[in-house]
Write a protein that holds these residues in place. Structure first.
Motif, PDB file in Angstrom:
ATOM      1  N   ASP A 137      54.825  44.707  26.118  1.00  0.00           N
ATOM      2  CA  ASP A 137      54.822  45.233  27.482  1.00  0.00           C
ATOM      3  C   ASP A 137      53.961  44.355  28.379  1.00  0.00           C
ATOM      4  N   SER A 138      54.307  44.344  29.656  1.00  0.00           N
ATOM      5  CA  SER A 138      53.536  43.599  30.648  1.00  0.00           C
ATOM      6  C   SER A 138      53.316  44.472  31.875  1.00  0.00           C
ATOM      7  N   PRO A 139      52.128  44.416  32.474  1.00  0.00           N
ATOM      8  CA  PRO A 139      51.899  45.176  33.704  1.00  0.00           C
ATOM      9  C   PRO A 139      52.697  44.637  34.882  1.00  0.00           C
ATOM     10  N   PHE A 140      53.313  43.473  34.733  1.00  0.00           N
ATOM     11  CA  PHE A 140      54.070  42.877  35.832  1.00  0.00           C
ATOM     12  C   PHE A 140      55.556  43.213  35.784  1.00  0.00           C
ATOM     13  N   GLY A 141      55.989  43.916  34.752  1.00  0.00           N
ATOM     14  CA  GLY A 141      57.397  44.270  34.656  1.00  0.00           C
ATOM     15  C   GLY A 141      57.883  44.165  33.225  1.00  0.00           C
TER      16      GLY A 141
ATOM     17  N   THR B 121      38.495  34.759  45.949  1.00  0.00           N
ATOM     18  CA  THR B 121      37.958  36.048  46.386  1.00  0.00           C
ATOM     19  C   THR B 121      36.576  36.302  45.782  1.00  0.00           C
ATOM     20  N   ALA B 122      35.636  36.703  46.612  1.00  0.00           N
ATOM     21  CA  ALA B 122      34.276  37.002  46.146  1.00  0.00           C
ATOM     22  C   ALA B 122      34.316  38.142  45.132  1.00  0.00           C
ATOM     23  N   PRO B 123      33.470  38.085  44.102  1.00  0.00           N
ATOM     24  CA  PRO B 123      33.501  39.117  43.048  1.00  0.00           C
ATOM     25  C   PRO B 123      33.430  40.544  43.580  1.00  0.00           C
ATOM     26  N   GLU B 124      32.605  40.797  44.603  1.00  0.00           N
ATOM     27  CA  GLU B 124      32.458  42.160  45.114  1.00  0.00           C
ATOM     28  C   GLU B 124      33.681  42.640  45.902  1.00  0.00           C
ATOM     29  N   LYS B 125      34.598  41.708  46.246  1.00  0.00           N
ATOM     30  CA  LYS B 125      35.794  42.058  47.005  1.00  0.00           C
ATOM     31  C   LYS B 125      37.048  42.148  46.136  1.00  0.00           C
ATOM     32  N   ARG B 126      36.892  41.920  44.845  1.00  0.00           N
ATOM     33  CA  ARG B 126      38.056  41.892  43.965  1.00  0.00           C
ATOM     34  C   ARG B 126      38.549  43.302  43.649  1.00  0.00           C
ATOM     35  N   ASP B 127      39.844  43.491  43.718  1.00  0.00           N
ATOM     36  CA  ASP B 127      40.477  44.791  43.506  1.00  0.00           C
ATOM     37  C   ASP B 127      40.523  45.118  42.008  1.00  0.00           C
ATOM     38  N   PRO B 128      39.929  46.229  41.583  1.00  0.00           N
ATOM     39  CA  PRO B 128      39.910  46.590  40.159  1.00  0.00           C
ATOM     40  C   PRO B 128      41.303  46.714  39.554  1.00  0.00           C
ATOM     41  N   ALA B 129      42.250  47.231  40.329  1.00  0.00           N
ATOM     42  CA  ALA B 129      43.618  47.377  39.815  1.00  0.00           C
ATOM     43  C   ALA B 129      44.242  46.013  39.543  1.00  0.00           C
ATOM     44  N   ARG B 130      44.013  45.060  40.436  1.00  0.00           N
ATOM     45  CA  ARG B 130      44.528  43.704  40.236  1.00  0.00           C
ATOM     46  C   ARG B 130      43.841  43.055  39.037  1.00  0.00           C
ATOM     47  N   LEU B 131      42.546  43.267  38.911  1.00  0.00           N
ATOM     48  CA  LEU B 131      41.805  42.704  37.781  1.00  0.00           C
ATOM     49  C   LEU B 131      42.358  43.225  36.456  1.00  0.00           C
ATOM     50  N   ALA B 132      42.693  44.507  36.412  1.00  0.00           N
ATOM     51  CA  ALA B 132      43.219  45.100  35.183  1.00  0.00           C
ATOM     52  C   ALA B 132      44.550  44.468  34.789  1.00  0.00           C
ATOM     53  N   MET B 133      45.386  44.169  35.786  1.00  0.00           N
ATOM     54  CA  MET B 133      46.676  43.543  35.501  1.00  0.00           C
ATOM     55  C   MET B 133      46.524  42.123  34.969  1.00  0.00           C
ATOM     56  N   LEU B 134      45.426  41.477  35.337  1.00  0.00           N
ATOM     57  CA  LEU B 134      45.217  40.075  34.998  1.00  0.00           C
ATOM     58  C   LEU B 134      44.382  39.881  33.729  1.00  0.00           C
ATOM     59  N   ASP B 135      44.277  40.921  32.914  1.00  0.00           N
ATOM     60  CA  ASP B 135      43.422  40.824  31.735  1.00  0.00           C
ATOM     61  C   ASP B 135      43.863  39.725  30.772  1.00  0.00           C
ATOM     62  N   ALA B 136      45.165  39.495  30.661  1.00  0.00           N
ATOM     63  CA  ALA B 136      45.660  38.448  29.770  1.00  0.00           C
ATOM     64  C   ALA B 136      45.697  37.096  30.478  1.00  0.00           C
ATOM     65  N   VAL B 137      46.273  37.073  31.666  1.00  0.00           N
ATOM     66  CA  VAL B 137      46.462  35.821  32.400  1.00  0.00           C
ATOM     67  C   VAL B 137      45.141  35.148  32.721  1.00  0.00           C
ATOM     68  N   ALA B 138      44.175  35.916  33.221  1.00  0.00           N
ATOM     69  CA  ALA B 138      42.929  35.326  33.724  1.00  0.00           C
ATOM     70  C   ALA B 138      41.683  35.894  33.069  1.00  0.00           C
ATOM     71  N   GLY B 139      41.858  36.552  31.941  1.00  0.00           N
ATOM     72  CA  GLY B 139      40.711  37.178  31.295  1.00  0.00           C
ATOM     73  C   GLY B 139      39.578  36.226  30.980  1.00  0.00           C
ATOM     74  N   ARG B 140      39.900  34.970  30.697  1.00  0.00           N
ATOM     75  CA  ARG B 140      38.865  33.997  30.340  1.00  0.00           C
ATOM     76  C   ARG B 140      37.859  33.812  31.476  1.00  0.00           C
ATOM     77  N   VAL B 141      38.334  33.787  32.725  1.00  0.00           N
ATOM     78  CA  VAL B 141      37.435  33.536  33.860  1.00  0.00           C
ATOM     79  C   VAL B 141      36.957  34.811  34.527  1.00  0.00           C
ATOM     80  N   LEU B 142      37.537  35.949  34.143  1.00  0.00           N
ATOM     81  CA  LEU B 142      37.134  37.216  34.754  1.00  0.00           C
ATOM     82  C   LEU B 142      36.168  38.005  33.877  1.00  0.00           C
ATOM     83  N   ALA B 143      36.032  37.583  32.632  1.00  0.00           N
ATOM     84  CA  ALA B 143      35.152  38.325  31.706  1.00  0.00           C
ATOM     85  C   ALA B 143      33.708  38.240  32.139  1.00  0.00           C
TER      86      ALA B 143
END
Length: 296
Positions: free
Chosen positions: A35-39, A274-296
């Motif tokens: 499954d993917s959060p993008f579709g 985007t500055a860390p304090e302005k990042r949308d939590p819902a968008r961050l959750a969707m990007l756990d696989a794609v960008a998890g390395r730089v968002l951790a």
């Protein structure tokens, strides 16, 4: 314990038609839905091993060719491959030739694209988390070198480098469009490798295209004389050589312990705006696989 390098251990993904997956020696074969959060990805993913190396195959149009180029969910496909552990993608695609010196049966190891699509989601990022990755060199030169070496070893007629014009489709070009693309210096034309290559870069995956020529585009004076039987024969022959090419390239990509020297596995290092304090939590959750390395 030493920290593992990005993009390791190597897991090779292959995107293409179903004929590419019937590789002699492929073991531990299992179809699995991710499954993917993008579709919804085009199909289940086929997991297997070739001489010990993990491979993951994805039918781009789905088994039975259920999806048109415009209806493919490219984001879901790339996200699912990343979730499956894939670190590099070999994209195998049927294309039309825009040059007389690239007859049907030629393979082009594409290194540049012109994106003329307009009806597709082209980025994992957006409102709530903005990112800009470099696409100056849209394919991985390391994968390109391995593919070129395998083509030479297998005696497969190929061109190293070339421009792939990605059109929206599903209709083919008009003669005026075909002439325009030829005037731009394009080598081949297809409908599927954009935004696939862009999304692979955003997901920090190495990406290379094997463009397999099936026919001349409509610019060619003999175009109207091409028969369906002839095109099918070329498609089948191309698929057989593509299987041999994938099988011959896999050993060259196995055993890598370092991140790609082309920088593919670190594409997001300086991309997030985007500055860390302005990042949308819902968008961050969707990007756990794609960008998890730089968002951790």
């Amino acid at each position: 314990m030493a920290k593992r390098e990005p993009g390791t251990p190597p897991v090779i993904g292959v995107i293409g038609g179903s004929g590419v997956y019937d590789i002699a020696g492929l073991t531990d074969v299992e179809w699995r839905r991710l499954d993917s959060p993008f579709g919804r990805p085009s199909d289940e993913l086929l997991f297997g091993r070739l001489n010990g190396q993990q491979l993951v195959f994805l039918p781009r149009h789905g088994r039975g060719h259920a999806h048109s180029p415009s209806s493919i969910d490219y984001r879901a496909n790339i996200d699912a491959l990343k979730r499956a552990g894939v670190t590099e993608i070999l994209s195998v695609s049927a294309v039309g030739s825009l040059k007389a010196e690239l007859p049907p049966g030629s393979f082009v190891l594409v290194d540049q694209f012109i994106d003329r699509t307009f009806a597709r989601e082209k980025s994992f990022f957006g409102e709530g988390l903005v990112a800009h990755v470099s696409m100056a060199h849209p394919t991985c030169h390391r994968l390109g070198r391995a593919l070129a070496a395998s083509c030479a070893e297998l005696g497969i007629a190929h061109q190293v480098g070339g421009v792939y014009l990605t059109m929206e489709g599903p209709q083919f070009s008009t003669k005026a469009e075909s002439a325009l693309y030829r005037s731009w210096g394009c080598d081949v034309i297809g409908m599927t490798n954009m935004p696939e290559a862009k999304l692979a870069r955003e997901a920090e995956l190495c990406y290379a295209t094997v463009a397999m020529v099936t026919d001349y585009d409509c610019w060619h004076p003999e175009h109207d004389h091409v028969t369906v039987d002839r095109i099918v024969a070329v498609l089948l022959d191309n698929a057989e050589r593509a299987r041999r090419l994938v099988a011959g390239t896999v050993p060259k990509l196995a055993g890598r312990a370092q991140a790609c020297d082309a920088g593919c596995h670190r594409a997001l290092d300086a991309a997030l705006i985007t500055a860390p304090e302005k990042r949308d939590p819902a968008r961050l959750a969707m990007l756990d696989a794609v960008a998890g390395r730089v968002l951790a």
